[in-house]
Design an enzyme around this catalytic site. Structure first.
Site, PDB file in Angstrom:
ATOM      1  N   ARG A 174      45.850  34.938  41.780  1.00 47.29           N
ATOM      2  CA  ARG A 174      45.600  35.670  40.517  1.00 47.29           C
ATOM      3  C   ARG A 174      46.161  37.099  40.568  1.00 47.29           C
ATOM      4  O   ARG A 174      45.542  38.045  40.064  1.00 47.29           O
ATOM      5  CB  ARG A 174      44.122  35.718  40.168  1.00 47.29           C
ATOM      6  CG  ARG A 174      43.430  34.392  40.111  1.00 47.29           C
ATOM      7  CD  ARG A 174      43.905  33.521  38.935  1.00 47.29           C
ATOM      8  NE  ARG A 174      43.017  32.377  38.811  1.00 47.29           N
ATOM      9  CZ  ARG A 174      43.213  31.202  39.440  1.00 47.29           C
ATOM     10  NH1 ARG A 174      44.297  31.011  40.179  1.00 47.29           N
ATOM     11  NH2 ARG A 174      42.356  30.218  39.300  1.00 47.29           N
ATOM     12  N   SER A 246      37.291  33.497  32.704  1.00 48.47           N
ATOM     13  CA  SER A 246      36.532  34.029  33.853  1.00 48.47           C
ATOM     14  C   SER A 246      36.535  35.550  33.781  1.00 48.47           C
ATOM     15  O   SER A 246      37.598  36.168  33.708  1.00 48.47           O
ATOM     16  CB  SER A 246      37.186  33.607  35.165  1.00 48.47           C
ATOM     17  OG  SER A 246      37.296  32.206  35.213  1.00 48.47           O
ATOM     18  N   GLU A 342      38.246  40.578  36.183  1.00 49.17           N
ATOM     19  CA  GLU A 342      39.593  39.976  36.082  1.00 49.17           C
ATOM     20  C   GLU A 342      40.400  40.478  34.872  1.00 49.17           C
ATOM     21  O   GLU A 342      41.570  40.832  35.022  1.00 49.17           O
ATOM     22  CB  GLU A 342      39.488  38.453  36.062  1.00 49.17           C
ATOM     23  CG  GLU A 342      40.855  37.787  36.039  1.00 49.17           C
ATOM     24  CD  GLU A 342      40.787  36.272  36.139  1.00 49.17           C
ATOM     25  OE1 GLU A 342      40.548  35.768  37.241  1.00 49.17           O
ATOM     26  OE2 GLU A 342      40.992  35.605  35.108  1.00 49.17           O
TER      27      GLU A 342
HETATM   28  P1  FAD Z   1      47.149  39.351  27.279  1.00 45.31           P
HETATM   29  O1  FAD Z   1      45.680  39.147  27.386  1.00 45.31           O
HETATM   30  O2  FAD Z   1      47.691  39.737  25.961  1.00 45.31           O
HETATM   31  O3  FAD Z   1      47.643  40.341  28.373  1.00 45.31           O
HETATM   32  C1  FAD Z   1      47.205  40.235  29.702  1.00 45.31           C
HETATM   33  C2  FAD Z   1      47.936  41.293  30.541  1.00 45.31           C
HETATM   34  O4  FAD Z   1      49.307  40.951  30.628  1.00 45.31           O
HETATM   35  C3  FAD Z   1      47.893  42.689  29.918  1.00 45.31           C
HETATM   36  O5  FAD Z   1      47.849  43.631  30.970  1.00 45.31           O
HETATM   37  C4  FAD Z   1      49.212  42.800  29.180  1.00 45.31           C
HETATM   38  O6  FAD Z   1      49.660  44.126  29.062  1.00 45.31           O
HETATM   39  C5  FAD Z   1      50.128  42.003  30.084  1.00 45.31           C
HETATM   40  N1  FAD Z   1      51.223  41.329  29.384  1.00 45.31           N
HETATM   41  C6  FAD Z   1      51.122  40.398  28.410  1.00 45.31           C
HETATM   42  N2  FAD Z   1      52.343  39.977  28.055  1.00 45.31           N
HETATM   43  C7  FAD Z   1      53.231  40.666  28.801  1.00 45.31           C
HETATM   44  C8  FAD Z   1      54.653  40.690  28.879  1.00 45.31           C
HETATM   45  N3  FAD Z   1      55.411  39.913  28.120  1.00 45.31           N
HETATM   46  N4  FAD Z   1      55.223  41.569  29.755  1.00 45.31           N
HETATM   47  C9  FAD Z   1      54.466  42.375  30.547  1.00 45.31           C
HETATM   48  N5  FAD Z   1      53.125  42.386  30.510  1.00 45.31           N
HETATM   49  C10 FAD Z   1      52.517  41.533  29.653  1.00 45.31           C
HETATM   50  N6  FAD Z   1      43.552  32.455  33.292  1.00 45.31           N
HETATM   51  C11 FAD Z   1      43.862  31.707  34.368  1.00 45.31           C
HETATM   52  O7  FAD Z   1      44.561  32.178  35.271  1.00 45.31           O
HETATM   53  N7  FAD Z   1      43.437  30.425  34.489  1.00 45.31           N
HETATM   54  C12 FAD Z   1      42.672  29.829  33.545  1.00 45.31           C
HETATM   55  O8  FAD Z   1      42.328  28.670  33.677  1.00 45.31           O
HETATM   56  C13 FAD Z   1      42.296  30.599  32.407  1.00 45.31           C
HETATM   57  N8  FAD Z   1      41.499  30.081  31.455  1.00 45.31           N
HETATM   58  C14 FAD Z   1      41.122  30.822  30.386  1.00 45.31           C
HETATM   59  C15 FAD Z   1      40.269  30.274  29.436  1.00 45.31           C
HETATM   60  C16 FAD Z   1      39.871  31.007  28.327  1.00 45.31           C
HETATM   61  C17 FAD Z   1      38.949  30.381  27.313  1.00 45.31           C
HETATM   62  C18 FAD Z   1      40.349  32.331  28.158  1.00 45.31           C
HETATM   63  C19 FAD Z   1      39.970  33.118  26.938  1.00 45.31           C
HETATM   64  C20 FAD Z   1      41.181  32.904  29.106  1.00 45.31           C
HETATM   65  C21 FAD Z   1      41.563  32.164  30.235  1.00 45.31           C
HETATM   66  N9  FAD Z   1      42.419  32.707  31.230  1.00 45.31           N
HETATM   67  C22 FAD Z   1      42.768  31.941  32.314  1.00 45.31           C
HETATM   68  C23 FAD Z   1      42.923  34.069  31.111  1.00 45.31           C
HETATM   69  C24 FAD Z   1      44.193  34.174  30.217  1.00 45.31           C
HETATM   70  O9  FAD Z   1      44.327  33.053  29.396  1.00 45.31           O
HETATM   71  C25 FAD Z   1      45.473  34.337  31.035  1.00 45.31           C
HETATM   72  O10 FAD Z   1      45.385  35.459  31.875  1.00 45.31           O
HETATM   73  C26 FAD Z   1      46.715  34.468  30.148  1.00 45.31           C
HETATM   74  O11 FAD Z   1      47.866  34.435  30.933  1.00 45.31           O
HETATM   75  C27 FAD Z   1      46.728  35.745  29.315  1.00 45.31           C
HETATM   76  O12 FAD Z   1      47.794  35.633  28.384  1.00 45.31           O
HETATM   77  P2  FAD Z   1      47.884  36.559  27.100  1.00 45.31           P
HETATM   78  O13 FAD Z   1      49.189  36.311  26.468  1.00 45.31           O
HETATM   79  O14 FAD Z   1      46.697  36.362  26.255  1.00 45.31           O
HETATM   80  O15 FAD Z   1      47.888  37.992  27.761  1.00 45.31           O
HETATM   81  P1  NAP Z   2      34.997  24.649  38.920  1.00 48.85           P
HETATM   82  O1  NAP Z   2      35.856  23.460  38.994  1.00 48.85           O
HETATM   83  O2  NAP Z   2      33.565  24.502  38.479  1.00 48.85           O
HETATM   84  O3  NAP Z   2      35.013  25.411  40.310  1.00 48.85           O
HETATM   85  C1  NAP Z   2      34.257  26.608  40.508  1.00 48.85           C
HETATM   86  C2  NAP Z   2      35.069  27.525  41.389  1.00 48.85           C
HETATM   87  O4  NAP Z   2      35.257  26.906  42.629  1.00 48.85           O
HETATM   88  C3  NAP Z   2      36.419  27.815  40.801  1.00 48.85           C
HETATM   89  O5  NAP Z   2      36.508  29.172  40.580  1.00 48.85           O
HETATM   90  C4  NAP Z   2      37.439  27.293  41.803  1.00 48.85           C
HETATM   91  O6  NAP Z   2      38.355  28.289  42.277  1.00 48.85           O
HETATM   92  C5  NAP Z   2      36.618  26.864  43.002  1.00 48.85           C
HETATM   93  N1  NAP Z   2      36.972  25.477  43.385  1.00 48.85           N
HETATM   94  C6  NAP Z   2      36.446  24.325  42.901  1.00 48.85           C
HETATM   95  N2  NAP Z   2      36.976  23.258  43.542  1.00 48.85           N
HETATM   96  C7  NAP Z   2      37.853  23.748  44.428  1.00 48.85           C
HETATM   97  C8  NAP Z   2      38.723  23.146  45.375  1.00 48.85           C
HETATM   98  N3  NAP Z   2      38.780  21.818  45.531  1.00 48.85           N
HETATM   99  N4  NAP Z   2      39.523  23.959  46.115  1.00 48.85           N
HETATM  100  C9  NAP Z   2      39.482  25.294  45.964  1.00 48.85           C
HETATM  101  N5  NAP Z   2      38.688  25.914  45.070  1.00 48.85           N
HETATM  102  C10 NAP Z   2      37.868  25.166  44.330  1.00 48.85           C
HETATM  103  O7  NAP Z   2      35.676  25.764  37.969  1.00 48.85           O
HETATM  104  P2  NAP Z   2      35.731  25.869  36.397  1.00 48.85           P
HETATM  105  O8  NAP Z   2      35.047  27.118  35.992  1.00 48.85           O
HETATM  106  O9  NAP Z   2      35.370  24.574  35.751  1.00 48.85           O
HETATM  107  O10 NAP Z   2      37.298  26.105  36.184  1.00 48.85           O
HETATM  108  C11 NAP Z   2      38.219  25.067  36.483  1.00 48.85           C
HETATM  109  C12 NAP Z   2      39.561  25.670  36.809  1.00 48.85           C
HETATM  110  O11 NAP Z   2      40.029  26.426  35.695  1.00 48.85           O
HETATM  111  C13 NAP Z   2      39.513  26.652  37.989  1.00 48.85           C
HETATM  112  O12 NAP Z   2      40.668  26.504  38.739  1.00 48.85           O
HETATM  113  C14 NAP Z   2      39.469  27.995  37.331  1.00 48.85           C
HETATM  114  O13 NAP Z   2      40.108  29.006  38.088  1.00 48.85           O
HETATM  115  C15 NAP Z   2      40.238  27.759  36.041  1.00 48.85           C
HETATM  116  N6  NAP Z   2      39.735  28.659  34.996  1.00 48.85           N
HETATM  117  C16 NAP Z   2      40.124  29.951  35.060  1.00 48.85           C
HETATM  118  C17 NAP Z   2      39.709  30.849  34.085  1.00 48.85           C
HETATM  119  C18 NAP Z   2      40.183  32.271  34.097  1.00 48.85           C
HETATM  120  O14 NAP Z   2      40.002  32.959  33.110  1.00 48.85           O
HETATM  121  N7  NAP Z   2      40.794  32.742  35.153  1.00 48.85           N
HETATM  122  C19 NAP Z   2      38.879  30.417  33.064  1.00 48.85           C
HETATM  123  C20 NAP Z   2      38.485  29.092  33.064  1.00 48.85           C
HETATM  124  C21 NAP Z   2      38.929  28.201  34.031  1.00 48.85           C
HETATM  125  P3  NAP Z   2      39.677  28.743  41.481  1.00 48.85           P
HETATM  126  O15 NAP Z   2      39.177  29.569  40.337  1.00 48.85           O
HETATM  127  O16 NAP Z   2      40.392  29.533  42.507  1.00 48.85           O
HETATM  128  O17 NAP Z   2      40.410  27.532  41.044  1.00 48.85           O
END
Ligand code: FAD
Ligand code: NAP
Length: 346
Positions: A174, A246, A342
């Site tokens: 991340r 998250s 995050e």
């Molecule tokens: P923004 O929120 O608009 O921006 C995020 C950052 O990136 C800011 O600092 C912005 O300045 C910068 N940025 C945006 N575009 C550019 C560009 N073109 N050039 C330079 N900088 C830029 N994240 C995960 O990793 N895994 C997940 O599973 C996940 N699940 C999510 C589920 C939900 C319901 C929500 C709401 C969010 C989730 N996220 C997850 C977080 C998010 O979706 C990601 O981080 C996504 O990549 C953000 O994209 P955005 O276009 O909305 O960026």
């Molecule tokens: P989950 O499957 O309930 O798991 C809970 C946490 O445990 C997660 O954060 C995940 O880490 C870790 N995990 C579970 N199984 C694992 C494995 N086999 N090996 C290593 N790590 C493991 O999580 P969830 O909330 O339903 O989300 C599912 C996936 O979507 C996750 O990968 C999560 O990161 C992603 N997600 C991300 C965001 C975001 O905003 N960043 C939002 C929603 C969902 P990791 O997070 O490192 O995978």
């Protein structure tokens, strides 16, 4: 044709643009002024103007990983650069080049339709392609860095376009060079290298459960559908309840810290991380501290997933950050672990 006919024109500047619908928390936000960037060529002129006028500025994709204040001073660049095309294909890989403004899930969906399996575990993540490398988005054991060949960006320090190979992006869990150096690069295009060799990744329990007992290996399309189903059931839809996914990163601790925690908390949920350290499930820590489902004024902790903080209506960035602080304080008190936020705080 004279030279002014070839010069890129400035995109339209909108004063006082409401961004409630361009941040998934649904906060009432107003950008003092906003440019809609629809082509990379517009950026140098915009940045020159910003530099000359010494204005504050920031880039916004889909607003799904940001915490925005009521007013965004100066200039906000809304990244809407479109386009996706297969630029190369050989025996081993397909390279696809995608504009920064393309919706991430639409791109994943398209790749599955094009019979390019690989990105299915990353389905339904909100936001844009250009933001995906910033925090190296990941889900269900896959991360976008696995598929990035290079990134085209405007380097604001050099005032020039650059192509950064994957190695220069310093991708980590991340994390990336872009996240560590905000304001340096504006991503305009991402080149993805999708290997033709494919294996399903089903190590996450929620996903494995969907295919338990099946005689044959699932297809990428089936995994894509399963990921969409699981996510829709588990995560709040930002169109219904404001959230940024998250809210805290999973803390990474040393083996010594982990062993110490296990002594006092034998049920601790954790996984080995990519670097040999231990990843603690932040959602579990928050849940154990009793926050899951709690509401404080207009904000709260989601009832199905304690890692997601939500805006029930007219919450603000301050409300969310206050709640986050009380969660951080309690988790530190009980587990001695610091939770890091995050989303990007503007
Ligand atoms: P923004 O929120 O608009 O921006 C995020 C950052 O990136 C800011 O600092 C912005 O300045 C910068 N940025 C945006 N575009 C550019 C560009 N073109 N050039 C330079 N900088 C830029 N994240 C995960 O990793 N895994 C997940 O599973 C996940 N699940 C999510 C589920 C939900 C319901 C929500 C709401 C969010 C989730 N996220 C997850 C977080 C998010 O979706 C990601 O981080 C996504 O990549 C953000 O994209 P955005 O276009 O909305 O960026
Ligand atoms: P989950 O499957 O309930 O798991 C809970 C946490 O445990 C997660 O954060 C995940 O880490 C870790 N995990 C579970 N199984 C694992 C494995 N086999 N090996 C290593 N790590 C493991 O999580 P969830 O909330 O339903 O989300 C599912 C996936 O979507 C996750 O990968 C999560 O990161 C992603 N997600 C991300 C965001 C975001 O905003 N960043 C939002 C929603 C969902 P990791 O997070 O490192 O995978």
């Amino acid at each position: 044709m004279n030279s002014t006919q070839n010069a890129p024109t400035l995109p339209k500047l909108t004063p006082n643009m409401a961004l409630k619908h361009r941040n998934t928390f649904g906060f009432e936000v107003c950008a003092e002024s906003a440019y809609e960037i629809t082509a990379a060529e517009q950026i140098p002129k915009v940045m020159q103007q910003i530099a000359e006028q010494k204005l504050a500025w920031r880039v916004l994709g889909g607003g799904s990983n940001v915490i925005l204040p009521k007013v965004l001073p100066g200039v906000t660049l809304l990244m809407n650069i479109p386009g996706q095309e297969i630029t190369r294909s050989d025996e081993s890989n397909t390279v696809v080049t995608v504009g920064a403004g393309v919706n991430w899930h639409d791109f994943v969906s398209w790749s599955i339709e094009q019979q390019l399996p690989g990105l299915e575990n990353l389905a339904l993540i909100p936001g844009t392609v250009g933001a995906a490398p910033i925090q190296n988005i990941g889900a269900y054991g896959a991360e976008v860095a696995d598929f990035i060949e290079s990134i085209e960006a405007f380097d604001t320090a050099a005032h020039a376009f650059v192509t950064l190979p994957k190695a220069a992006c310093q991708f980590a869990y991340r994390d990336s060079y872009f996240k560590q150096n905000p304001h340096r690069f504006i991503v305009t295009k991402v080149a993805f290298k999708i290997p033709k060799a494919w294996e399903p990744r089903l190590q996450y329990a929620d996903l494995a459960r969907q295919f338990a007992g099946a005689d044959t290996k699932p297809t990428a399309r089936q995994i894509f559908t399963a990921v969409c189903t699981i996510r829709s059931q588990k995560l709040p839809d930002p169109k219904v309840i404001g959230n940024a996914g998250s809210f805290f990163q999973n803390p990474i601790v040393t083996d010594k810290q982990y062993q110490g925690l296990l002594q006092t908390h034998p049920q601790l949920v954790s996984y080995p991380d990519q670097t040999g350290m231990r990843k603690l499930a932040a959602g579990w820590l928050i849940d154990q501290c009793g926050f899951k489902g709690q509401t404080v004024g207009s904000v709260g902790v989601y009832k199905n997933q304690a890692l997601v903080l939500v805006n029930h209506g007219d919450g603000t960035a301050e409300d969310i950050l206050d709640l986050a602080k009380s969660i951080q304080d309690k988790v530190r008190e009980v587990y001695g672990v610091q939770l890091e936020i995050e989303p990007n705080i503007f």
